[in-house]
Design a protein around this motif. Structure first.
Motif, PDB file in Angstrom:
ATOM      1  N   GLU A   1      13.997   3.302   2.973  1.00  0.00           N
ATOM      2  CA  GLU A   1      12.559   3.232   3.228  1.00  0.00           C
ATOM      3  C   GLU A   1      12.170   4.074   4.435  1.00  0.00           C
ATOM      4  OE1 GLU A   1       9.944   1.933   1.697  1.00  0.00           O
ATOM      5  OE2 GLU A   1      11.297   1.547   0.015  1.00  0.00           O
ATOM      6  N   GLY A   2      13.031   4.042   5.472  1.00  0.00           N
ATOM      7  CA  GLY A   2      12.742   4.860   6.651  1.00  0.00           C
ATOM      8  C   GLY A   2      12.784   6.339   6.334  1.00  0.00           C
TER       9      GLY A   2
ATOM     10  N   LYS B   1      12.276   7.645   3.424  1.00  0.00           N
ATOM     11  CA  LYS B   1      11.108   7.926   2.576  1.00  0.00           C
ATOM     12  C   LYS B   1       9.856   8.138   3.423  1.00  0.00           C
ATOM     13  CE  LYS B   1       8.209   5.761  -0.968  1.00  0.00           C
ATOM     14  NZ  LYS B   1       6.996   5.865  -0.194  1.00  0.00           N
ATOM     15  N   LYS B   2       9.670   7.271   4.415  1.00  0.00           N
ATOM     16  CA  LYS B   2       8.490   7.392   5.277  1.00  0.00           C
ATOM     17  C   LYS B   2       8.496   8.710   6.035  1.00  0.00           C
ATOM     18  CE  LYS B   2       5.976   4.912   8.897  1.00  0.00           C
ATOM     19  NZ  LYS B   2       5.969   3.700   9.765  1.00  0.00           N
ATOM     20  N   ASP B   3       9.664   9.078   6.598  1.00  0.00           N
ATOM     21  CA  ASP B   3       9.755  10.339   7.343  1.00  0.00           C
ATOM     22  C   ASP B   3       9.508  11.537   6.428  1.00  0.00           C
ATOM     23  OD1 ASP B   3      10.348   8.856   9.572  1.00  0.00           O
ATOM     24  OD2 ASP B   3      12.521   9.157   9.428  1.00  0.00           O
TER      25      ASP B   3
ATOM     26  N   ASP C   1       7.830  11.583   3.588  1.00  0.00           N
ATOM     27  CA  ASP C   1       6.424  11.616   3.160  1.00  0.00           C
ATOM     28  C   ASP C   1       5.546  12.232   4.243  1.00  0.00           C
ATOM     29  OD1 ASP C   1       7.079  10.484   0.786  1.00  0.00           O
ATOM     30  OD2 ASP C   1       6.456   8.451   1.322  1.00  0.00           O
ATOM     31  N   ILE C   2       5.803  11.851   5.508  1.00  0.00           N
ATOM     32  CA  ILE C   2       5.000  12.396   6.615  1.00  0.00           C
ATOM     33  C   ILE C   2       5.203  13.907   6.718  1.00  0.00           C
ATOM     34  CG2 ILE C   2       4.755  12.417   9.121  1.00  0.00           C
ATOM     35  CD1 ILE C   2       5.418   9.417   9.083  1.00  0.00           C
TER      36      ILE C   2
ATOM     37  N   THR D   1       6.172  15.940   4.378  1.00  0.00           N
ATOM     38  CA  THR D   1       5.563  16.574   3.203  1.00  0.00           C
ATOM     39  C   THR D   1       4.064  16.758   3.407  1.00  0.00           C
ATOM     40  OG1 THR D   1       7.222  15.594   1.747  1.00  0.00           O
ATOM     41  CG2 THR D   1       5.193  16.352   0.717  1.00  0.00           C
ATOM     42  N   GLN D   2       3.372  15.711   3.865  1.00  0.00           N
ATOM     43  CA  GLN D   2       1.929  15.787   4.051  1.00  0.00           C
ATOM     44  C   GLN D   2       1.566  16.772   5.161  1.00  0.00           C
ATOM     45  OE1 GLN D   2      -0.335  14.533   2.112  1.00  0.00           O
ATOM     46  NE2 GLN D   2       1.192  13.487   0.825  1.00  0.00           N
TER      47      GLN D   2
ATOM     48  N   THR E   1       2.159  12.243  -6.693  1.00  0.00           N
ATOM     49  CA  THR E   1       2.827  12.036  -5.413  1.00  0.00           C
ATOM     50  C   THR E   1       3.924  11.002  -5.607  1.00  0.00           C
ATOM     51  OG1 THR E   1       0.801  12.532  -4.197  1.00  0.00           O
ATOM     52  CG2 THR E   1       2.515  11.308  -3.024  1.00  0.00           C
TER      53      THR E   1
ATOM     54  N   PHE F   1       8.337   9.566  -4.454  1.00  0.00           N
ATOM     55  CA  PHE F   1       9.636   9.649  -3.789  1.00  0.00           C
ATOM     56  C   PHE F   1      10.641   9.077  -4.763  1.00  0.00           C
ATOM     57  CE2 PHE F   1      13.105   8.033  -1.227  1.00  0.00           C
ATOM     58  CZ  PHE F   1      13.317   9.054  -0.300  1.00  0.00           C
TER      59      PHE F   1
ATOM     60  N   SER G   1      10.913  13.974  -1.975  1.00  0.00           N
ATOM     61  CA  SER G   1       9.555  13.530  -1.680  1.00  0.00           C
ATOM     62  C   SER G   1       8.617  14.670  -2.072  1.00  0.00           C
ATOM     63  CB  SER G   1       9.412  13.195  -0.196  1.00  0.00           C
ATOM     64  OG  SER G   1       8.060  12.943   0.128  1.00  0.00           O
TER      65      SER G   1
END
Length: 748
Positions: free
Chosen positions: A3-4, A6-8, A10-11, A13-14, A227, A229, A245
């Motif tokens: 999950e961590g 994935k969050k990194d 995603d950030i 990527t955006q 969008t 992951f 991601s």
């Protein structure tokens, strides 16, 4: 941990997508603004080229810009004219793109905005003869009004971006040791990739070559602008478990993804799990040894008890149970089995008595079934140009479905089908009452809606259980093929023409019978065409379940009927029942199944010279009127239609066709309008007009009584409908399967 990551990812990527959009938005806004400025007469094409050149020089992303015109649009002597400004190694250059070797009219960057009438991003391409580099182009169409004021396409204004600039952005992305980012177009072309050899290749082909379903699914999601992951294999044809991601670049429809190997993320976790697995294994072995030693001591008395219960299970209800003097759980279990032994003996005696009583009830139900089936008509005798067959299959010994048919006189046949809410004996009794009332109240020349209303009142009088029946009844004129019917909340009938294009007669004339005694019922009419079949059924067909709890359904029923269009009514009914049984194999029949099929074969099947049919399909354009007139002229001689009648038919059909073209369709698209001409018998012509436009019943249209007024005092419109009604002997309208169907009858 995942999950961590994935969050990194995603950030990151955006953030990268924001950088892309910050570079791309000016590339879109500038040409749009310049094209819009051409509406100002003080702005010239030279001004546009000058401003575009300044933008190319000042923007690091933009490689070049072109103002490309249609043939002779810029100058009547110039077929190609497309000034192109672009960045070179030694500065900014300008050249004209148009030539025989570089026909820009065939290029996607010119062709697509012209076809789609909107700005378009092209797929990546190597522009040989133009910019001579790998690029993507944003093209904005240019329109100018002609002398009549109509907007006319004259060319496009483009902005080219070099993919190398985006590669520099992506190269700066680092995820773990070997993760990387990549950018693809909406059609899957690779725009940036760590390995230059992959650029401009089809990424879906790479994913399919890798052979992993999750990889292919991830790439398809990117191409669809989603969008996400997800875990997947690598993209380079190697088995390398990874995470990706991805998110869309909204302004272009492209998609950006960040991919990194799973082993780099999970290496610490895997080492921890291995240690945990060893500890768990040793603990489990110790527990197993201890359990075996304890259970051996406890299971001996249980084994003796099991042997005794096995004998009881085989029918020896007097088998001796082991005696245990202690008060532990096994002793209590032995006592419970002793009680069960006595109860089983009593239960078996009761079961024997119940079975005898049940067999008696089943015998009586079989007699009731035979009586019920015997009351339904079985002789399917009809005139030679009609074909009738019906069948019923109750879900229980007796059921609540019914069908009926009988002659009111030699020329009129009554057909009916119904479905009582419920099953079993109460439903069967209600069904027989309904059938009896139909036969008692239906007499020749009595309107069918009055009959249904009378039956409904009778059923509502003595109905303490609040039962009701969906019911369809029709009276068929065997000479003309016209059926007057009333549908009281029953399933829509199916119409099967000879060409197999199945449709439903979507008309309901009231609520089911037996609900409200004040319910009013109306009647509808339907005209059988040659070789057309009417199929009535109950919901036991569409709601039949298979062992996976899937319904047979309306769509599958329509498909089955279409494949059986060339069958007789008996063959169609029996084949449909067979298909339904095969579909429901392994599942219990939940509802009664009833089918009634009636086909109008027409004498034409026996005497080919008495009936002829011709079809004509036109699109909704007034230019098609000549085809309609020519078709009528071609039929005049062979069908012996007088000249006066041809003139009247021309006026009527032109009026109806014109109304359909102007008022039936609001989407501006092309639609088919079908004309079917049928010579029913010498001297009688039938014309059916079918369109899928918005509903319009010309029989309900009001015509103002203004024929005695002076011409200048009359309202516009309405006379055409009046002429149609006056010139035709009979006009019918029905709305079926979202289609308007107008049928005209004319004696010739």
């Amino acid at each position: 941990m995942v999950e961590g990551a994935k969050k990194d990812a995603d950030i990151l990527t955006q953030q990268t997508i924001v950088r892309f959009e910050n570079d791309l938005l000016p590339v879109e806004l500038v040409p749009q603004t310049l094209v819009h400025s051409l509406e100002n007469p003080n702005v010239s094409y030279g001004d546009i080229i000058r401003i575009a050149k300044e933008f190319v020089i000042s923007n690091e992303v933009v490689f070049g810009s072109a103002l490309a015109f249609e043939p002779y649009a810029f100058d009547k002597d110039l077929y190609w004219y497309a000034p192109y400004i672009f960045q070179g190694k030694n500065g900014t250059f300008q050249k004209n793109l148009g030539s025989r070797s570089y026909d820009y009219f065939s290029k996607d960057w010119y062709r697509l905005p012209k076809l789609l009438n909107k700005p378009v991003w092209s797929e990546p391409y190597l522009d040989i003869g133009g910019g001579d580099t790998l690029m993507c182009t944003y093209s904005v169409p240019i329109y100018r009004p002609d002398k009549s004021g109509k907007e006319v396409f004259i060319g496009v204004l483009t902005m080219d971006i070099s993919l190398a600039s985006f590669q520099r952005i992506v190269d700066g992305i680092k995820v773990y040791k070997s993760g990387y980012g990549f950018l693809i177009s909406r059609n899957g072309k690779i725009l940036t990739f760590p390995k230059p050899g992959f650029v401009n290749k089809d990424i879906l082909e790479l994913a399919e070559h890798a052979g992993n379903r999750e990889t292919i699914r991830a790439i398809r999601n990117m191409m669809d602008g989603k969008t996400g992951f997800i875990g997947m294999d690598g993209l380079e044809g190697k088995h390398n478990a990874s995470f990706i991601s991805y998110a869309p670049v909204a302004c272009t429809g492209w998609s950006f993804g960040i991919l990194f190997p799973a082993k780099e993320l999970l290496s610490d976790l895997i080492r921890f799990l291995k240690d945990l697995l060893w500890i768990f294994g040793f603990s489990l072995l110790a527990l197993l040894i201890t359990t075996v030693l304890i259970t051996r001591r406890l299971t001996k008395p249980i084994t003796r008890l099991v042997e005794a219960t096995r004998k009881i299970g085989q029918g020896d209800f007097h088998a001796k149970l082991p005696v245990r003097k202690s008060r532990d759980e096994i002793a209590q279990l032995t006592k419970a089995f002793s009680v069960m032994q006595d109860e089983l003996s009593n239960y078996m005696q009761n079961l024997q008595d119940t079975t005898i009583a049940k067999e008696k009830i089943e015998s009586e139900l079989n007699v009731a079934h035979n009586i019920q089936m015997g009351m339904l008509p079985r002789g399917f005798s009809t005139p030679e140009n009609w074909d009738l067959f019906a069948t019923i299959d109750p879900a229980k010994a007796v059921g609540g479905d019914l069908y009926d048919f009988f002659y009111l006189d030699p020329d009129h046949l009554c057909i009916a089908i119904g479905d009582v809410a419920g099953k079993g004996v109460p439903a069967s009794l209600f069904m027989m009452v309904t059938r009896t009332l139909l036969r008692a109240k239906l007499i020749a020349n009595k309107p069918i809606q009055d009959v249904m209303q009378s039956i409904n009142k009778e059923l509502c009088l003595e109905n303490p259980n609040q039962m009701f029946v969906t019911f369809f009844a029709g009276i068929v004129d065997l000479k003309t093929g016209i059926m007057e019917f009333c549908n009281a909340g029953h399933n829509y009938p199916y119409i099967i023409p000879s060409d197999g294009k199945v449709r439903q007669l979507k008309v309901r004339n009231g609520l089911p019978l037996g609900i409200f005694d004040t319910e009013k019922y109306s009647a509808g009419t339907f005209t059988f065409q040659p070789r057309e079949m009417l199929v009535l059924s109950t919901d036991g067909i569409t709601e039949a379940l298979n062992k996976s709890n899937d319904f047979f359904g309306e769509a599958q029923l329509a498909d089955s009927l279409a494949l059986l269009a060339d069958k007789s009514s008996k063959e169609l009914t029996e084949t449909l029942i067979y298909q339904l049984k095969r579909f429901s194999t392994g599942a219990e029949q939940a509802d009664d199944i009833t089918i009634l099929a009636l086909q109008y074969k027409d004498h034409g099947e026996y005497k080919s010279d008495t009936m002829q049919t011709v079809e004509l399909n036109l699109i909704n354009k007034l230019t098609e009127l000549d085809k309609l007139a020519n078709k009528l002229e071609s039929l005049a001689g062979p069908w012996k239609i007088p000249g006066k009648t041809i003139m009247e038919l021309n006026l009527v059909l032109e009026e109806l066709f014109t109304n359909i073209v102007f008022y039936a369709f609001e989407d501006g698209s092309e639609h088919w309008i079908n004309f079917t001409f049928t010579l029913m018998e010498p001297g009688h012509l039938c014309i059916r007009i079918t369109d899928n436009g918005k509903p319009f019943n010309l029989l309900d249209a009001k015509v103002r009584d203004e024929f005695d007024k002076p011409l200048e005092e009359r309202h516009i419109g309405g006379l055409g409908i009046h002429f149609v009604r006056e010139m035709m002997d009979k006009v019918e309208y029905q709305r079926s399967d979202d289609q308007n169907i107008v049928t005209l009858f004319k004696k010739i």
